[in-house]
Design a protein around this motif. Structure first.
Motif, mmCIF file in Angstrom:
data_model
loop_
_atom_site.group_PDB
_atom_site.id
_atom_site.type_symbol
_atom_site.label_atom_id
_atom_site.label_comp_id
_atom_site.label_asym_id
_atom_site.label_seq_id
_atom_site.Cartn_x
_atom_site.Cartn_y
_atom_site.Cartn_z
ATOM 1 N N PRO A 120 41.038 37.698 30.017
ATOM 2 C CA PRO A 120 39.620 38.123 30.030
ATOM 3 C C PRO A 120 38.700 37.145 30.742
ATOM 4 C CG PRO A 120 40.592 38.342 27.834
ATOM 5 C CD PRO A 120 41.571 37.573 28.656
ATOM 6 N N SER A 121 39.039 35.851 30.694
ATOM 7 C CA SER A 121 38.174 34.855 31.329
ATOM 8 C C SER A 121 38.223 34.939 32.851
ATOM 9 C CB SER A 121 38.567 33.452 30.885
ATOM 10 O OG SER A 121 39.872 33.120 31.365
ATOM 11 N N GLY A 122 39.316 35.487 33.387
ATOM 12 C CA GLY A 122 39.446 35.575 34.834
ATOM 13 C C GLY A 122 39.661 34.243 35.504
ATOM 14 N N ILE B 167 40.577 30.044 44.948
ATOM 15 C CA ILE B 167 41.687 29.173 44.592
ATOM 16 C C ILE B 167 41.378 27.786 45.136
ATOM 17 C CG2 ILE B 167 44.172 28.772 44.749
ATOM 18 C CD1 ILE B 167 44.549 31.711 45.371
ATOM 19 N N ASP B 168 41.325 26.786 44.250
ATOM 20 C CA ASP B 168 41.085 25.430 44.738
ATOM 21 C C ASP B 168 42.417 24.722 44.980
ATOM 22 O OD1 ASP B 168 42.088 24.519 42.297
ATOM 23 O OD2 ASP B 168 40.117 24.143 41.434
ATOM 24 N N ARG B 169 42.350 23.509 45.494
ATOM 25 C CA ARG B 169 43.568 22.799 45.874
ATOM 26 C C ARG B 169 44.395 22.360 44.671
ATOM 27 N NH1 ARG B 169 43.136 17.147 45.826
ATOM 28 N NH2 ARG B 169 41.081 16.368 45.219
ATOM 29 N N HIS B 170 43.795 22.413 43.480
ATOM 30 C CA HIS B 170 44.534 22.064 42.266
ATOM 31 C C HIS B 170 45.299 23.258 41.695
ATOM 32 C CE1 HIS B 170 42.505 18.209 42.285
ATOM 33 N NE2 HIS B 170 41.327 18.826 42.323
ATOM 34 N N GLY B 171 45.141 24.428 42.300
ATOM 35 C CA GLY B 171 45.862 25.607 41.833
ATOM 36 C C GLY B 171 45.126 26.407 40.788
ATOM 37 N N THR B 172 43.825 26.168 40.640
ATOM 38 C CA THR B 172 43.025 26.947 39.698
ATOM 39 C C THR B 172 42.505 28.205 40.387
ATOM 40 O OG1 THR B 172 42.342 24.946 38.519
ATOM 41 C CG2 THR B 172 41.031 26.934 38.167
ATOM 42 N N VAL B 173 42.729 29.347 39.737
ATOM 43 C CA VAL B 173 42.307 30.628 40.277
ATOM 44 C C VAL B 173 41.118 31.135 39.471
ATOM 45 C CG1 VAL B 173 43.021 32.975 40.884
ATOM 46 C CG2 VAL B 173 44.696 31.122 40.873
ATOM 47 N N ARG B 174 40.116 31.627 40.170
ATOM 48 C CA ARG B 174 38.961 32.238 39.503
ATOM 49 C C ARG B 174 38.700 33.595 40.137
ATOM 50 N NH1 ARG B 174 33.363 32.773 39.705
ATOM 51 N NH2 ARG B 174 33.232 31.806 41.770
ATOM 52 N N ARG C 49 43.963 46.261 44.709
ATOM 53 C CA ARG C 49 44.300 47.316 45.656
ATOM 54 C C ARG C 49 45.498 48.134 45.192
ATOM 55 N NH1 ARG C 49 44.218 44.730 51.755
ATOM 56 N NH2 ARG C 49 41.984 44.293 51.916
ATOM 57 N N ASP C 50 46.388 47.490 44.444
ATOM 58 C CA ASP C 50 47.623 48.154 44.045
ATOM 59 C C ASP C 50 48.100 47.560 42.732
ATOM 60 O OD1 ASP C 50 48.905 45.670 44.754
ATOM 61 O OD2 ASP C 50 48.902 46.355 46.837
ATOM 62 N N GLU C 51 49.273 48.010 42.267
ATOM 63 C CA GLU C 51 49.778 47.567 40.974
ATOM 64 C C GLU C 51 50.221 46.111 40.997
ATOM 65 O OE1 GLU C 51 53.031 50.028 39.919
ATOM 66 O OE2 GLU C 51 54.326 49.412 41.577
ATOM 67 N N VAL C 52 50.608 45.593 42.151
ATOM 68 C CA VAL C 52 50.976 44.175 42.235
ATOM 69 C C VAL C 52 49.755 43.312 41.948
ATOM 70 C CG1 VAL C 52 51.741 42.341 43.781
ATOM 71 C CG2 VAL C 52 52.890 44.563 43.821
ATOM 72 N N GLU C 53 48.649 43.587 42.611
ATOM 73 C CA GLU C 53 47.431 42.817 42.375
ATOM 74 C C GLU C 53 46.904 43.033 40.957
ATOM 75 O OE1 GLU C 53 44.625 43.737 45.391
ATOM 76 O OE2 GLU C 53 45.768 42.767 47.003
ATOM 77 N N ALA C 54 47.110 44.224 40.404
ATOM 78 C CA ALA C 54 46.659 44.487 39.033
ATOM 79 C C ALA C 54 47.387 43.582 38.048
ATOM 80 C CB ALA C 54 46.884 45.955 38.678
ATOM 81 N N VAL C 55 48.693 43.376 38.249
ATOM 82 C CA VAL C 55 49.457 42.485 37.373
ATOM 83 C C VAL C 55 48.950 41.051 37.496
ATOM 84 C CG1 VAL C 55 51.732 41.472 36.974
ATOM 85 C CG2 VAL C 55 51.514 43.924 37.353
ATOM 86 N N LEU C 56 48.694 40.614 38.714
ATOM 87 C CA LEU C 56 48.235 39.242 38.936
ATOM 88 C C LEU C 56 46.883 38.994 38.286
ATOM 89 C CD1 LEU C 56 49.231 38.908 42.701
ATOM 90 C CD2 LEU C 56 50.471 38.021 40.729
ATOM 91 N N LEU C 57 45.963 39.945 38.413
ATOM 92 C CA LEU C 57 44.641 39.778 37.818
ATOM 93 C C LEU C 57 44.702 39.843 36.297
ATOM 94 C CD1 LEU C 57 42.503 41.952 40.272
ATOM 95 C CD2 LEU C 57 42.605 39.458 40.150
ATOM 96 N N ALA C 58 45.536 40.733 35.764
ATOM 97 C CA ALA C 58 45.645 40.857 34.311
ATOM 98 C C ALA C 58 46.211 39.585 33.691
ATOM 99 C CB ALA C 58 46.525 42.054 33.953
#
Length: 266
Positions: free
Chosen positions: A89-91, A62-69, A76-85
């Motif tokens: 596809p580009s991630g 995560i950079d300071r501009h709020g871009t996530v890669r 680890r769990d369903e919460v993180e699964a929702v965030l990644l989904a």
């Protein structure tokens, strides 16, 4: 929800997502990291804490501009699964996308329902009941409004109206339709909680935020007590991302703020 007490003093609680079923009277009430984050700051705090944990685990950047890669898509769990989904596809994407996606997700509703069943949150309506369903999806509503506007122009022209009145009607007639669609499509505001923590939860949140010992009757699960740099994930969940002391991360989540003065700086 149903409660039953047997001769051994076991209180059986039944409710969706309730982990307190079969809890003995007087046994400590345990909160997971996600439950603590929800109580302290709502669904956005849950998403932010989970994203920060994935960052420190080197699973996302995560950079300071709020871009996530996404670096390693291993939830680890369903919460993180929702965030990644939510990053697709580009991630890669802006962190607002996974944060907003989690706010209306099934795991968020289950977290809230479980805490409500245990009497840890009060007030407001349950998650699914407060969201009004879309009358039409956006991809269908926009073409419908365009077709309606063109149809109004043709009808007005056939009735002998000039170009000016015809286009004026084409602009005005779809407005009530758009208004109705927008009212039905209003999403919930994740920043304004529809509930509040129960009174008996407040001493726990205060203790975690200040680093004081937990009040009697409470305990935190191992995932909340795990270290997050110089603090614990419980402190991050209860106080927020700035607790980590990473300026670029605080900027990414909450916008630029003045840097804290360095020790010894004049």
């Amino acid at each position: 929800m149903r409660r039953r007490t047997d001769g051994a003093g076991v209180v059986a609680v039944r409710g969706p997502g309730d982990r307190t079923a079969g809890r003995r009277a007087g046994e400590l009430e345990e909160l997971t990291l996600h439950e603590l984050a929800l109580l302290a700051g709502g669904v956005w705090r849950v998403a932010e804490t989970a994203l920060a944990r994935m960052l420190l685990d080197a699973r996302v950047e995560i950079d300071r501009h709020g871009t996530v890669r996404v670096v390693r898509p291993r939830p680890r769990d369903e919460v993180e699964a929702v965030l990644l989904a939510a990053l697709g596809p580009s991630g890669t994407g802006w962190l607002g996308a996974p944060r907003a996606a989690f706010g209306t997700s099934a795991p968020a509703c289950r977290l809230e329902a479980g805490l409500r069943d245990r009497g840890l949150i009060v007030g407001g309506a349950p998650g699914p009941a407060r969201r009004r369903p879309l009358l039409l999806p956006t991809w269908l509503a926009v073409p419908l409004l365009i077709v309606l506007a063109v149809g109004v122009v043709r009808v007005a022209a056939a009735a002998g109206a000039g170009p000016g009145p015809a286009f004026l009607l084409a602009a005005l007639v779809p407005l009530p339709v758009a208004f109705v669609l927008s009212r039905f499509a209003t999403p919930p505001d994740p920043l304004g909680p529809y509930w509040r923590p129960a009174a008996r939860v407040e001493p726990l949140l205060t203790a975690v935020r200040t680093g004081a010992p937990l009040p009697p009757g409470w305990r935190l699960s191992p995932d909340a007590l795990a270290p997050a740099g110089r603090t614990t994930w419980a402190a991050v969940a209860a106080t927020g991302i700035p607790t980590l002391g990473r300026h670029h991360l605080t900027t990414a989540f909450h916008g630029p703020r003045p840097r804290p003065p360095r020790p010894g700086a004049s």
